[in-house]
Design a protein around this motif. Structure first.
Motif, PDB file in Angstrom:
ATOM      1  N   ALA A  38       1.440   7.042   5.091  1.00  0.00           N
ATOM      2  CA  ALA A  38       2.602   6.185   5.291  1.00  0.00           C
ATOM      3  C   ALA A  38       3.397   6.619   6.515  1.00  0.00           C
ATOM      4  O   ALA A  38       3.516   7.812   6.789  1.00  0.00           O
ATOM      5  CB  ALA A  38       3.493   6.213   4.053  1.00  0.00           C
ATOM      6  N   HIS A  39       3.909   5.636   7.227  1.00  0.00           N
ATOM      7  CA  HIS A  39       4.865   5.758   8.341  1.00  0.00           C
ATOM      8  C   HIS A  39       4.219   5.939   9.713  1.00  0.00           C
ATOM      9  O   HIS A  39       4.176   5.005  10.495  1.00  0.00           O
ATOM     10  CB  HIS A  39       5.933   6.826   8.059  1.00  0.00           C
ATOM     11  CG  HIS A  39       6.685   6.549   6.801  1.00  0.00           C
ATOM     12  ND1 HIS A  39       7.589   5.522   6.695  1.00  0.00           N
ATOM     13  CD2 HIS A  39       6.600   7.103   5.567  1.00  0.00           C
ATOM     14  CE1 HIS A  39       8.051   5.478   5.454  1.00  0.00           C
ATOM     15  NE2 HIS A  39       7.472   6.415   4.749  1.00  0.00           N
ATOM     16  N   CYS A  40       3.814   7.164  10.072  1.00  0.00           N
ATOM     17  CA  CYS A  40       3.165   7.396  11.380  1.00  0.00           C
ATOM     18  C   CYS A  40       4.011   6.861  12.538  1.00  0.00           C
ATOM     19  O   CYS A  40       3.468   6.302  13.512  1.00  0.00           O
ATOM     20  CB  CYS A  40       1.779   6.739  11.409  1.00  0.00           C
ATOM     21  SG  CYS A  40       0.713   7.244  10.046  1.00  0.00           S
ATOM     22  N   SER A  54       6.166  -1.407   1.144  1.00  0.00           N
ATOM     23  CA  SER A  54       7.617  -1.624   0.974  1.00  0.00           C
ATOM     24  C   SER A  54       8.371  -0.290   0.960  1.00  0.00           C
ATOM     25  O   SER A  54       9.557  -0.236   1.258  1.00  0.00           O
ATOM     26  CB  SER A  54       7.900  -2.377  -0.330  1.00  0.00           C
ATOM     27  OG  SER A  54       7.552  -1.575  -1.441  1.00  0.00           O
ATOM     28  N   ASP A  55       7.682   0.796   0.580  1.00  0.00           N
ATOM     29  CA  ASP A  55       8.289   2.128   0.500  1.00  0.00           C
ATOM     30  C   ASP A  55       9.633   2.139  -0.215  1.00  0.00           C
ATOM     31  O   ASP A  55      10.555   2.842   0.213  1.00  0.00           O
ATOM     32  CB  ASP A  55       8.404   2.769   1.900  1.00  0.00           C
ATOM     33  CG  ASP A  55       8.696   4.264   1.828  1.00  0.00           C
ATOM     34  OD1 ASP A  55       8.268   4.903   0.863  1.00  0.00           O
ATOM     35  OD2 ASP A  55       9.381   4.779   2.741  1.00  0.00           O
ATOM     36  N   ILE A  56       9.768   1.367  -1.284  1.00  0.00           N
ATOM     37  CA  ILE A  56      10.957   1.537  -2.121  1.00  0.00           C
ATOM     38  C   ILE A  56      11.119   3.016  -2.431  1.00  0.00           C
ATOM     39  O   ILE A  56      10.122   3.656  -2.759  1.00  0.00           O
ATOM     40  CB  ILE A  56      10.762   0.767  -3.476  1.00  0.00           C
ATOM     41  CG1 ILE A  56      10.605  -0.727  -3.222  1.00  0.00           C
ATOM     42  CG2 ILE A  56      11.877   1.065  -4.464  1.00  0.00           C
ATOM     43  CD1 ILE A  56      11.759  -1.380  -2.533  1.00  0.00           C
ATOM     44  N   SER A  83      -0.548  10.024   1.335  1.00  0.00           N
ATOM     45  CA  SER A  83       0.592  10.913   1.582  1.00  0.00           C
ATOM     46  C   SER A  83       1.463  10.311   2.687  1.00  0.00           C
ATOM     47  O   SER A  83       1.336   9.130   3.010  1.00  0.00           O
ATOM     48  CB  SER A  83       0.116  12.316   1.940  1.00  0.00           C
ATOM     49  OG  SER A  83       1.192  13.226   1.842  1.00  0.00           O
ATOM     50  N   HIS A  84       2.361  11.142   3.199  1.00  0.00           N
ATOM     51  CA  HIS A  84       3.259  10.729   4.284  1.00  0.00           C
ATOM     52  C   HIS A  84       2.889  11.481   5.561  1.00  0.00           C
ATOM     53  O   HIS A  84       2.484  12.634   5.499  1.00  0.00           O
ATOM     54  CB  HIS A  84       4.713  11.070   3.931  1.00  0.00           C
ATOM     55  CG  HIS A  84       5.241  10.330   2.747  1.00  0.00           C
ATOM     56  ND1 HIS A  84       5.144  10.812   1.470  1.00  0.00           N
ATOM     57  CD2 HIS A  84       5.889   9.143   2.658  1.00  0.00           C
ATOM     58  CE1 HIS A  84       5.708   9.949   0.632  1.00  0.00           C
ATOM     59  NE2 HIS A  84       6.174   8.927   1.317  1.00  0.00           N
ATOM     60  N   LEU A  85       3.095  10.829   6.710  1.00  0.00           N
ATOM     61  CA  LEU A  85       2.725  11.458   7.984  1.00  0.00           C
ATOM     62  C   LEU A  85       3.677  11.039   9.102  1.00  0.00           C
ATOM     63  O   LEU A  85       3.929   9.836   9.300  1.00  0.00           O
ATOM     64  CB  LEU A  85       1.288  11.048   8.360  1.00  0.00           C
ATOM     65  CG  LEU A  85       0.723  11.599   9.670  1.00  0.00           C
ATOM     66  CD1 LEU A  85       0.566  13.107   9.605  1.00  0.00           C
ATOM     67  CD2 LEU A  85      -0.608  10.932  10.007  1.00  0.00           C
ATOM     68  N   LEU A 112       0.803  -1.225   0.000  1.00  0.00           N
ATOM     69  CA  LEU A 112       0.000   0.000   0.000  1.00  0.00           C
ATOM     70  C   LEU A 112       0.838   1.279   0.000  1.00  0.00           C
ATOM     71  O   LEU A 112       0.282   2.381   0.083  1.00  0.00           O
ATOM     72  CB  LEU A 112      -0.954   0.011   1.220  1.00  0.00           C
ATOM     73  CG  LEU A 112      -2.247  -0.821   1.164  1.00  0.00           C
ATOM     74  CD1 LEU A 112      -3.424   0.010   0.727  1.00  0.00           C
ATOM     75  CD2 LEU A 112      -2.152  -2.051   0.308  1.00  0.00           C
ATOM     76  N   HIS A 113       2.167   1.123  -0.101  1.00  0.00           N
ATOM     77  CA  HIS A 113       2.983   2.344  -0.208  1.00  0.00           C
ATOM     78  C   HIS A 113       4.328   2.030  -0.852  1.00  0.00           C
ATOM     79  O   HIS A 113       5.192   1.408  -0.237  1.00  0.00           O
ATOM     80  CB  HIS A 113       3.195   2.991   1.167  1.00  0.00           C
ATOM     81  CG  HIS A 113       3.943   4.285   1.099  1.00  0.00           C
ATOM     82  ND1 HIS A 113       3.331   5.477   0.740  1.00  0.00           N
ATOM     83  CD2 HIS A 113       5.252   4.585   1.278  1.00  0.00           C
ATOM     84  CE1 HIS A 113       4.230   6.446   0.730  1.00  0.00           C
ATOM     85  NE2 HIS A 113       5.414   5.930   1.058  1.00  0.00           N
ATOM     86  N   VAL A 114       4.489   2.482  -2.079  1.00  0.00           N
ATOM     87  CA  VAL A 114       5.751   2.241  -2.781  1.00  0.00           C
ATOM     88  C   VAL A 114       5.952   3.346  -3.814  1.00  0.00           C
ATOM     89  O   VAL A 114       4.996   3.815  -4.431  1.00  0.00           O
ATOM     90  CB  VAL A 114       5.757   0.832  -3.433  1.00  0.00           C
ATOM     91  CG1 VAL A 114       4.599   0.632  -4.402  1.00  0.00           C
ATOM     92  CG2 VAL A 114       7.079   0.524  -4.115  1.00  0.00           C
ATOM     93  N   HIS A 115       7.210   3.759  -3.972  1.00  0.00           N
ATOM     94  CA  HIS A 115       7.551   4.810  -4.942  1.00  0.00           C
ATOM     95  C   HIS A 115       8.143   4.153  -6.184  1.00  0.00           C
ATOM     96  O   HIS A 115       9.327   3.799  -6.204  1.00  0.00           O
ATOM     97  CB  HIS A 115       8.556   5.783  -4.338  1.00  0.00           C
ATOM     98  CG  HIS A 115       8.038   6.523  -3.133  1.00  0.00           C
ATOM     99  ND1 HIS A 115       7.482   7.781  -3.222  1.00  0.00           N
ATOM    100  CD2 HIS A 115       7.961   6.177  -1.828  1.00  0.00           C
ATOM    101  CE1 HIS A 115       7.096   8.180  -2.014  1.00  0.00           C
ATOM    102  NE2 HIS A 115       7.381   7.218  -1.143  1.00  0.00           N
ATOM    103  N   ALA A 116       7.322   4.047  -7.226  1.00  0.00           N
ATOM    104  CA  ALA A 116       7.782   3.403  -8.464  1.00  0.00           C
ATOM    105  C   ALA A 116       9.028   4.086  -9.050  1.00  0.00           C
ATOM    106  O   ALA A 116       9.937   3.393  -9.511  1.00  0.00           O
ATOM    107  CB  ALA A 116       6.645   3.363  -9.483  1.00  0.00           C
TER     108      ALA A 116
END
Ligand code: GUN
Ligand code: FE
Length: 422
Positions: free
Chosen positions: A259-261, A310-312, A219-221, A64-68
């Protein structure tokens, strides 16, 4: 109707695996699960059975969170914390996706690699670039893999080579929405990068789009302490970082992933619960960028939905099985750190996050209960289970020691997914 026979494991609840040794799953023409059975009912006796023998059959992974566009930076450049890491390594790489040929080369590899590791549903950040973002969506469609693709908005604290204006973002976002009409396997998701990258005007425009098109948001948090301090300076009116999204209509007004928190607590935790905002836990990234240990047990206790990412390339590996490992391991450090106050996660809980919980963002995905879309992996772990382990132990061992070589078949929405061409 399709009927598959195998050793079936899935998690209808986080508490335990449902295990059916040499069981059957029936999948209808729409790709939906009709039922799982130890013994086939009479009504299905006449149907042909595809027998996977002693192999495992489990729900496919959801990332649910990855940067292609950070594909090229996987496994390198993890010697800085988040903010200098973005400026030094990440923004220069993402700037290259203005070049559609470069984007095509990299995005093809990216989608092929997701296929390899058994991820059949992905929520991806693309870049600010319209052409490359539409291409990424096309590659998922061609592969037959479910995805949400985010064209990114960033108009402050970003290099000129990686900035869009509010008008450009809105124009390109609408183009992506238009591009994806007529099917629902691949969908758009609104993607303001994070508060430091987006002016109030940009966030306002996103809030309007969310409402007008009823689109999900990602987004990121609260990933890193310096980032949180910076957001406090940039958005002094907000009661917390999460509130800075909420006041623009980007925190649960439509389905939302954050993402993150790592440092979410107090008011921010309360808001996430109230608005059912998903935490996307990215433990590999949180280790690599020295960000912190997200309090996943606390989120689960409070009823905040949690998925895995995975947040690549903050994360170094695309496999959600690896992210499950890190989820378990970090939860054990958190347990030790809290003097045992926060019980660590179990395998079935972490597996649930990677399948049914993450899958719920896409609809009925991530389980084999009736009515669920049949997203599945067939795993031949024969070379790993040398000692007659029971089925949950076989899955545990695969999670820690296996890789793509043991995944012998992949299904998304009932269809077998072949290796995408690079
Ligand atoms: N915050 C804003 N952008 C990014 C990114 O690309 N990766 C991570 N890990 N955090 C971010
Ligand atoms: Fe990220």
């Amino acid at each position: 109707m399709k009927i598959y026979r195998a050793n079936i494991l899935f998690t209808p609840t986080p508490k335990a695996f449902e295990v059916i040794e040499h069981g059957y799953v029936a999948v209808d023409e729409k790709g939906l699960v009709q039922g799982v059975y130890q013994q086939l009912p009479d009504s299905l006796q006449a149907e042909p059975v595809v027998d996977f023998g002693d192999k495992l059959l489990i729900p496919a992974m959801c990332d649910l969170h990855v940067h292609a566009p950070q594909y090229r930076n996987q496994g390198i450049a993890m010697d800085l914390e988040l903010l200098p890491w973005l400026n030094t390594y990440t923004f220069p790489e993402e700037s290259k996706y203005k070049d559609i040929r470069y984007a095509e080369k990299m995005y093809r590899r990216f989608v092929r690699d997701l296929w390899r590791v058994g991820t059949m549903r992905t929520v991806a950040f693309a870049t600010i670039h319209r052409e490359a973002s539409c291409l990424l969506a096309d590659l998922f469609k061609q592969a037959g893999m479910g995805a949400m693709v985010g064209l990114v908005g960033m108009n402050r604290n970003s290099p000129d080579t990686l900035s869009n204006s509010v008008d450009e973002m809105v124009r390109d976002q609408k183009a992506l929405i238009e591009h994806l009409q007529g099917q629902d396997l691949v969908r758009p998701i609104l993607t303001p990068r994070f508060v430091p990258s987006c002016t109030p005007e940009m966030l306002t425009a996103y809030g309007k789009l969310a409402k007008e098109y009823n689109l999900p948001v990602q987004s990121h948090l609260s990933e890193n302490r310096s980032e949180i301090a910076w957001v406090k300076e940039l958005e002094p009116e907000s009661t917390c970082y999460g509130d800075a999204y909420l006041r623009y209509g980007l925190f649960g007004q439509t389905p939302t992933l954050m993402a993150h928190c790592c440092y979410t607590a107090g008011e921010e935790l309360r808001l996430m619960k109230k608005h059912q905002v998903f935490v996307v836990h990215c433990p590999t990234s949180n280790c690599n960028l020295a960000s912190g240990m997200a309090p996943i047990r606390t989120f689960l206790n409070e009823g905040v939905p949690v998925a895995l990412g995975s947040d690549i390339s903050g994360g170094h590996h695309l496999s959600i099985f690896q992210v499950i490992q890190y989820t378990l391991q970090i939860s054990k450090l958190k347990y030790a750190d809290s003097q045992g106050q926060l019980p660590f996660l179990t395998l079935s809980e972490a597996f649930y996050l990677a399948t049914k919980s993450g899958g719920s963002f896409f609809g009925k995905v991530g389980s084999f209960e009736p009515g669920y879309e049949f997203d599945a992996l067939v795993i031949d772990d024969n070379d790993l289970h040398i000692d007659n382990y029971d089925l949950p132990h076989r899955l545990e061992r695969y999670t820690y020691l296996g890789d793509d070589r043991q995944i012998v078949k992949r299904f998304c929405r009932g269809q077998e997914v072949e290796e995408p061409r690079v």
